[in-house]
Design a protein around this motif. Structure first.
Motif, PDB file in Angstrom:
ATOM      1  N   SER A 159       0.772  -1.210  -0.252  1.00  0.00           N
ATOM      2  CA  SER A 159       0.051  -0.535   0.427  1.00  0.00           C
ATOM      3  C   SER A 159       0.987   1.441  -0.086  1.00  0.00           C
ATOM      4  CB  SER A 159      -0.692  -0.139   1.370  1.00  0.00           C
ATOM      5  OG  SER A 159      -2.161  -0.547   1.231  1.00  0.00           O
ATOM      6  N   TYR A 160       0.561   2.072  -0.668  1.00  0.00           N
ATOM      7  CA  TYR A 160       0.720   3.973  -0.904  1.00  0.00           C
ATOM      8  C   TYR A 160       0.059   4.449   0.226  1.00  0.00           C
ATOM      9  CZ  TYR A 160       3.778   1.523  -4.544  1.00  0.00           C
ATOM     10  OH  TYR A 160       4.197   0.393  -5.000  1.00  0.00           O
ATOM     11  N   MET A 161       0.507   4.083   1.308  1.00  0.00           N
ATOM     12  CA  MET A 161      -0.242   5.279   2.497  1.00  0.00           C
ATOM     13  C   MET A 161      -0.514   6.539   2.732  1.00  0.00           C
ATOM     14  SD  MET A 161      -3.033   3.649   4.089  1.00  0.00           S
ATOM     15  CE  MET A 161      -3.807   4.354   5.537  1.00  0.00           C
ATOM     16  N   ARG A 162      -2.059   6.881   1.975  1.00  0.00           N
ATOM     17  CA  ARG A 162      -1.651   8.652   1.814  1.00  0.00           C
ATOM     18  C   ARG A 162      -0.348   8.867   0.903  1.00  0.00           C
ATOM     19  NH1 ARG A 162      -2.960   9.262   8.311  1.00  0.00           N
ATOM     20  NH2 ARG A 162      -5.280   8.236   8.171  1.00  0.00           N
ATOM     21  N   GLY A 163      -0.523   8.838   0.043  1.00  0.00           N
ATOM     22  CA  GLY A 163       0.170   8.982  -1.095  1.00  0.00           C
ATOM     23  C   GLY A 163       1.918   9.175  -0.775  1.00  0.00           C
TER      24      GLY A 163
END
Ligand SMILES: *Cc1c(COP(=O)(O)O)cnc(C)c1O
Length: 201
Positions: free
Chosen positions: A127-131
């Motif tokens: 995941s690329y959490m919050r960009g």
């Protein structure tokens, strides 16, 4: 959205110059969804896109497509959204969580440690959490060395570009894994609402 043609079942007739179909000199049948998939690919640089009802479904399908079977372990970020471990469990897998740093990135040392502890893991849903982008170049390298199949959860990273050290140009994120999954849920980068017009209320 305004046309109400959200599905593949009410295609439009478009002339050749309206769609980039070099194989046809005839009027061709294209649905709005197919046009969206094509525009999406033009933007992100992916070869193919398949629109489904949610990113959760996209992750589930990607996990199934790469061969996740009942009881298979799947690496994932410890700090992410519930849809991510849910899709792993839905696909029959068992999430193995990797520690994240204060910048929401996967801790590479913990990744190496967890590989040692779990040499049987063959999949990673990253995941690329919050960009915030983890060191995906390094992660991909470690995956390749350990025969781990990488899938990218880009729910928060539509529009984010990334450049590996070896490259001179950046590319849209989502090209390191075998598949990348994007979301158009109402809190994400493009808001396609949830269930018809409920996002307007
Ligand atoms: C929202 C979200 C998803 C799932 O997206 P849906 O389209 O709502 O299924 C996946 N990953 C992250 C990090 C998210 O925040």
């Amino acid at each position: 959205m305004q046309s109400g043609h959200l599905f593949r079942y009410n295609p439009l007739f478009l002339s050749e110059n309206q769609v980039n179909d070099t194989n046809s000199d005839q009027t061709v049948l294209y649905s709005d969804v197919a046009l969206f998939e094509q525009e999406f690919c033009d933007y992100t640089g992916h070869q193919y896109a398949v629109a489904v009802n949610s990113c959760g479904s996209a992750m589930f399908l990607a996990l199934k497509a790469v061969g996740v079977e009942h009881g298979d372990k799947v690496f994932s970020n410890a700090f992410t959204f519930t849809a991510v471990p849910s899709s792993i469990v839905h696909a029959g897998g068992i999430p193995v969580y990797l520690e994240c740093n204060a910048d929401y990135q996967v801790d590479i040392d913990d990744f190496r440690k967890k590989i040692k502890e779990n040499p049987d893991v063959r999949y990673f849903l990253l995941s690329y959490m919050r960009g915030h982008i983890s060191d995906v170049g390094e992660i991909k390298k470690i995956c390749d060395e350990n025969n781990i199949c990488l899938i990218e959860d880009c729910a928060h990273s539509l529009g984010v570009r990334w450049r590996d050290e070896k490259d001179s140009e950046s590319v849209h994120i989502g090209h390191h894994g075998i598949a990348a999954c994007f979301s158009a849920q109402s809190n994400k980068l493009i808001n396609a609402g949830e269930r018809g017009d409920s996002c307007n209320r």
